[in-house]
Motif scaffolding. Sequence first.
Motif, PDB file in Angstrom:
ATOM      1  N   MET A  28       0.845  -1.191   0.000  1.00  0.00           N
ATOM      2  CA  MET A  28       0.000   0.000   0.000  1.00  0.00           C
ATOM      3  C   MET A  28       0.884   1.246   0.000  1.00  0.00           C
ATOM      4  O   MET A  28       2.044   1.203   0.408  1.00  0.00           O
ATOM      5  N   LYS A  29       0.303   2.333  -0.432  1.00  0.00           N
ATOM      6  CA  LYS A  29       1.005   3.611  -0.463  1.00  0.00           C
ATOM      7  C   LYS A  29       0.646   4.419   0.778  1.00  0.00           C
ATOM      8  O   LYS A  29      -0.533   4.602   1.093  1.00  0.00           O
ATOM      9  N   LEU A  30       1.655   4.877   1.494  1.00  0.00           N
ATOM     10  CA  LEU A  30       1.467   5.696   2.692  1.00  0.00           C
ATOM     11  C   LEU A  30       1.955   7.109   2.400  1.00  0.00           C
ATOM     12  O   LEU A  30       3.098   7.289   1.965  1.00  0.00           O
ATOM     13  N   THR A  31       1.103   8.100   2.628  1.00  0.00           N
ATOM     14  CA  THR A  31       1.489   9.503   2.469  1.00  0.00           C
ATOM     15  C   THR A  31       1.388  10.193   3.816  1.00  0.00           C
ATOM     16  O   THR A  31       0.334  10.149   4.464  1.00  0.00           O
ATOM     17  N   LYS A  32       2.481  10.817   4.224  1.00  0.00           N
ATOM     18  CA  LYS A  32       2.537  11.531   5.506  1.00  0.00           C
ATOM     19  C   LYS A  32       2.163  12.987   5.298  1.00  0.00           C
ATOM     20  O   LYS A  32       2.712  13.655   4.428  1.00  0.00           O
ATOM     21  N   TYR A  33       1.224  13.464   6.087  1.00  0.00           N
ATOM     22  CA  TYR A  33       0.903  14.880   6.112  1.00  0.00           C
ATOM     23  C   TYR A  33       1.444  15.487   7.409  1.00  0.00           C
ATOM     24  O   TYR A  33       1.947  14.776   8.284  1.00  0.00           O
ATOM     25  N   THR A  34       1.364  16.795   7.541  1.00  0.00           N
ATOM     26  CA  THR A  34       1.886  17.459   8.723  1.00  0.00           C
ATOM     27  C   THR A  34       1.265  16.883  10.001  1.00  0.00           C
ATOM     28  O   THR A  34       0.060  16.608  10.042  1.00  0.00           O
ATOM     29  N   HIS A  35       2.100  16.710  11.013  1.00  0.00           N
ATOM     30  CA  HIS A  35       1.719  16.231  12.334  1.00  0.00           C
ATOM     31  C   HIS A  35       1.282  14.760  12.267  1.00  0.00           C
ATOM     32  O   HIS A  35       2.094  13.919  11.896  1.00  0.00           O
ATOM     33  N   SER A  36       0.035  14.440  12.601  1.00  0.00           N
ATOM     34  CA  SER A  36      -0.349  13.032  12.767  1.00  0.00           C
ATOM     35  C   SER A  36      -1.251  12.487  11.682  1.00  0.00           C
ATOM     36  O   SER A  36      -1.763  11.372  11.803  1.00  0.00           O
ATOM     37  N   CYS A  37      -1.476  13.237  10.624  1.00  0.00           N
ATOM     38  CA  CYS A  37      -2.355  12.783   9.551  1.00  0.00           C
ATOM     39  C   CYS A  37      -1.604  11.915   8.550  1.00  0.00           C
ATOM     40  O   CYS A  37      -0.527  12.286   8.081  1.00  0.00           O
ATOM     41  N   VAL A  38      -2.189  10.764   8.232  1.00  0.00           N
ATOM     42  CA  VAL A  38      -1.606   9.818   7.279  1.00  0.00           C
ATOM     43  C   VAL A  38      -2.705   9.347   6.329  1.00  0.00           C
ATOM     44  O   VAL A  38      -3.834   9.084   6.746  1.00  0.00           O
ATOM     45  N   ARG A  39      -2.345   9.226   5.056  1.00  0.00           N
ATOM     46  CA  ARG A  39      -3.268   8.733   4.021  1.00  0.00           C
ATOM     47  C   ARG A  39      -2.727   7.422   3.476  1.00  0.00           C
ATOM     48  O   ARG A  39      -1.544   7.331   3.114  1.00  0.00           O
ATOM     49  N   LEU A  40      -3.580   6.410   3.422  1.00  0.00           N
ATOM     50  CA  LEU A  40      -3.202   5.097   2.896  1.00  0.00           C
ATOM     51  C   LEU A  40      -4.029   4.812   1.643  1.00  0.00           C
ATOM     52  O   LEU A  40      -5.246   5.043   1.625  1.00  0.00           O
ATOM     53  N   GLU A  41      -3.367   4.285   0.611  1.00  0.00           N
ATOM     54  CA  GLU A  41      -4.044   3.970  -0.647  1.00  0.00           C
ATOM     55  C   GLU A  41      -3.690   2.549  -1.069  1.00  0.00           C
ATOM     56  O   GLU A  41      -2.523   2.153  -1.027  1.00  0.00           O
ATOM     57  N   LYS A  42      -4.730   1.786  -1.478  1.00  0.00           N
ATOM     58  CA  LYS A  42      -4.531   0.406  -1.918  1.00  0.00           C
ATOM     59  C   LYS A  42      -5.630   0.054  -2.910  1.00  0.00           C
ATOM     60  O   LYS A  42      -6.818   0.255  -2.620  1.00  0.00           O
ATOM     61  N   ASP A  43      -5.238  -0.454  -4.075  1.00  0.00           N
ATOM     62  CA  ASP A  43      -6.209  -0.879  -5.083  1.00  0.00           C
ATOM     63  C   ASP A  43      -7.199   0.240  -5.416  1.00  0.00           C
ATOM     64  O   ASP A  43      -8.404  -0.001  -5.621  1.00  0.00           O
ATOM     65  N   GLY A  44      -6.708   1.483  -5.458  1.00  0.00           N
ATOM     66  CA  GLY A  44      -7.539   2.607  -5.812  1.00  0.00           C
ATOM     67  C   GLY A  44      -8.456   3.100  -4.706  1.00  0.00           C
ATOM     68  O   GLY A  44      -9.295   3.991  -4.944  1.00  0.00           O
TER      69      GLY A  44
END
Length: 218
Positions: free
Chosen positions: A1-17
Amino acid sequence: MKLTKYTHSCVRLEKDGRVLVLDPGNFSESAEALQSAEAVLVTHEHADHIDVPAVVDALRANAGLAVFAPARVTGQLQDKATGEAARIHAVNPGSTFQAAGFTIRSFGGQHALIHPQIPIVANIGYLIDDNVYHPGDSFVIPDGISVKTLLVPLHAPWSKSAEVLDFVIGVRAPRAFQIHDGLLNENGLKVVEGHVQRIGAKYGTEYTHLAARESVEV
């Protein structure tokens, strides 16, 4: 999966669209992180972990979005987004559920102590796909599983460096990235990350810094 870090504690995870977002708070680029998301996981009610107006706006704009959070958070959201209440779900520790195609396990129960005169609130840590663990504002170590990717709260009013290091040592994940770094300036960040990188390596954890909006495959 793709993990994108945003400022502070926010994280976005992407898998299979499909997209899952954790802790879109008011220190973070929440509106950007929430774009096209199918699910949001919130660890606790503090504003640096949930930007309530941004999440309410996202719920109203995206009929496919669901939110999972401790009961007091869901109550706040349901009061402001009554038409979307059916898509706002309370989470307790020790549960397993599906969200946006990810398997979620919940751990913990309460926020770390800041001061005896400051009330303790509920806090849920989330393990996603038996891989990524976001502890929120706590150092609760998931029981009975091996974490592959650890998100480390580097600095907070409720912690000290020794506790951060013991958390990394205790989890012993092969990979680790930082969260909860919004209160550190560049010099402070270097000091804390240097300790985590050096001591974590002794116990098999490779620590890597991620800049805001930087992505990595996990």
